[in-house]
Design an enzyme around this catalytic site. Sequence first.
Site, PDB file in Angstrom:
ATOM      1  N   GLU A 226       4.647   8.149   5.063  1.00 11.31           N
ATOM      2  CA  GLU A 226       4.489   9.474   4.458  1.00 11.31           C
ATOM      3  C   GLU A 226       3.272   9.576   3.546  1.00 11.31           C
ATOM      4  O   GLU A 226       2.891  10.677   3.140  1.00 11.31           O
ATOM      5  CB  GLU A 226       5.747   9.840   3.678  1.00 11.31           C
ATOM      6  CG  GLU A 226       6.045   8.916   2.520  1.00 11.31           C
ATOM      7  CD  GLU A 226       7.367   9.232   1.842  1.00 11.31           C
ATOM      8  OE1 GLU A 226       7.571   8.737   0.724  1.00 11.31           O
ATOM      9  OE2 GLU A 226       8.181   9.964   2.437  1.00 11.31           O
ATOM     10  N   ASP A 249      13.929  10.186  13.527  1.00  8.78           N
ATOM     11  CA  ASP A 249      13.923   8.812  14.029  1.00  8.78           C
ATOM     12  C   ASP A 249      12.470   8.345  14.065  1.00  8.78           C
ATOM     13  O   ASP A 249      11.655   8.890  14.812  1.00  8.78           O
ATOM     14  CB  ASP A 249      14.551   8.770  15.426  1.00  8.78           C
ATOM     15  CG  ASP A 249      14.584   7.377  16.031  1.00  8.78           C
ATOM     16  OD1 ASP A 249      14.132   6.414  15.372  1.00  8.78           O
ATOM     17  OD2 ASP A 249      15.074   7.244  17.168  1.00  8.78           O
ATOM     18  N   ALA A 252       9.284   5.238  17.193  1.00  9.90           N
ATOM     19  CA  ALA A 252       8.031   5.162  17.955  1.00  9.90           C
ATOM     20  C   ALA A 252       6.846   5.777  17.216  1.00  9.90           C
ATOM     21  O   ALA A 252       5.805   6.041  17.817  1.00  9.90           O
ATOM     22  CB  ALA A 252       8.205   5.852  19.303  1.00  9.90           C
ATOM     23  N   ALA A 253       6.981   5.971  15.902  1.00 10.92           N
ATOM     24  CA  ALA A 253       5.930   6.662  15.149  1.00 10.92           C
ATOM     25  C   ALA A 253       4.590   5.945  15.223  1.00 10.92           C
ATOM     26  O   ALA A 253       3.562   6.526  15.591  1.00 10.92           O
ATOM     27  CB  ALA A 253       6.360   6.820  13.690  1.00 10.92           C
ATOM     28  N   GLY A 254       4.578   4.665  14.870  1.00  9.20           N
ATOM     29  CA  GLY A 254       3.331   3.916  14.878  1.00  9.20           C
ATOM     30  C   GLY A 254       2.750   3.753  16.265  1.00  9.20           C
ATOM     31  O   GLY A 254       1.532   3.810  16.458  1.00  9.20           O
ATOM     32  N   ASP A 255       3.613   3.550  17.252  1.00  8.50           N
ATOM     33  CA  ASP A 255       3.142   3.375  18.625  1.00  8.50           C
ATOM     34  C   ASP A 255       2.547   4.664  19.187  1.00  8.50           C
ATOM     35  O   ASP A 255       1.544   4.635  19.910  1.00  8.50           O
ATOM     36  CB  ASP A 255       4.294   2.911  19.515  1.00  8.50           C
ATOM     37  CG  ASP A 255       4.835   1.558  19.094  1.00  8.50           C
ATOM     38  OD1 ASP A 255       4.055   0.745  18.580  1.00  8.50           O
ATOM     39  OD2 ASP A 255       6.044   1.320  19.288  1.00  8.50           O
TER      40      ASP A 255
END
Length: 306
Positions: A226, A249, A252-255
């Site tokens: 954030e 959720d 998969a944020a970084g990916d």
Amino acid sequence: MKNIVVVGSLNLDVVSEIEKLPHQGATISVKHQSQNLGGKGANQAVAAARQGGQVSFVGAVGADEAGERFKKVLREEGIDVSGIVTKKVPTGSASILLEDDGHNTIMVYGGANAELTADDIVKSENIIANADVVIAQFEVPQEAVAKAFYFAKKYGALTILNPAPIIEQEAILPEVLSSTDIIVPNETEAAALVGMEPSTDKAKLAAVREAMAQLTIQKTVITLGEDGVFYHLADEDQVAPIFKVKPVDTTAAGDTFIGSLTVELNKDLTNAAEAIKYSSKASSIAIQHFGALQSIPTRREVLKDL
């Protein structure tokens, strides 16, 4: 269209939705459980494909239903799976504990991912020879990453390393570091890599980046959740804000960020600010949905609100 090769993991994700992590020795209830296809390699490949990249995957699965599902799903995304080999152990898996606030804790069983070898990479040399960019993570053995990056440098491709799961400098093969063009960790992974305490403070991140440079890696992008994205892709340190959303959720944020960045970033890095903004937007969309692959947006979805 940019040719991208992802060397990485394929994991069957078992997601358990819980209120919060248990204390040691405690028993808690799981509110809902589901199975999804994921793994850092698969997530990054699908993210790149959905942003318009021409993607090939190099990795390993078991001779099981999960392995066949992976190849089928990746083909449906337009991803070349000819570099996926089959091993005598099960396809990799991950147990994900998803808390009510959207944060997750992940335990990974390597399975076939852990059996990927440098010889397997040699068999895919022709795939890497046509790449503009090669991405790798540490959910597969470093010997495989090193060989992939060796071929990437041989044929003039840009290399992007996502040093995850967390690893310390002493545990990384020197040939991996010396052949990495851009490193993309989060703040915890970055700090562990250079033996420092994690921080989102710009001055402390600059110290981490300088330590990275001592490891021969001059180009750094550090995701801060954030708190935005810290990056050094030109002559000075920059911090870009993220798009504020309510996370559901973050699996998969970084990916999603890395796959999108790989597609958007020019080879000469002249559009760094725009590429970081685009990738942050893609990531912000992903965290508003459950699951890994199914949460990753298409290019149309990203551009609609950018």
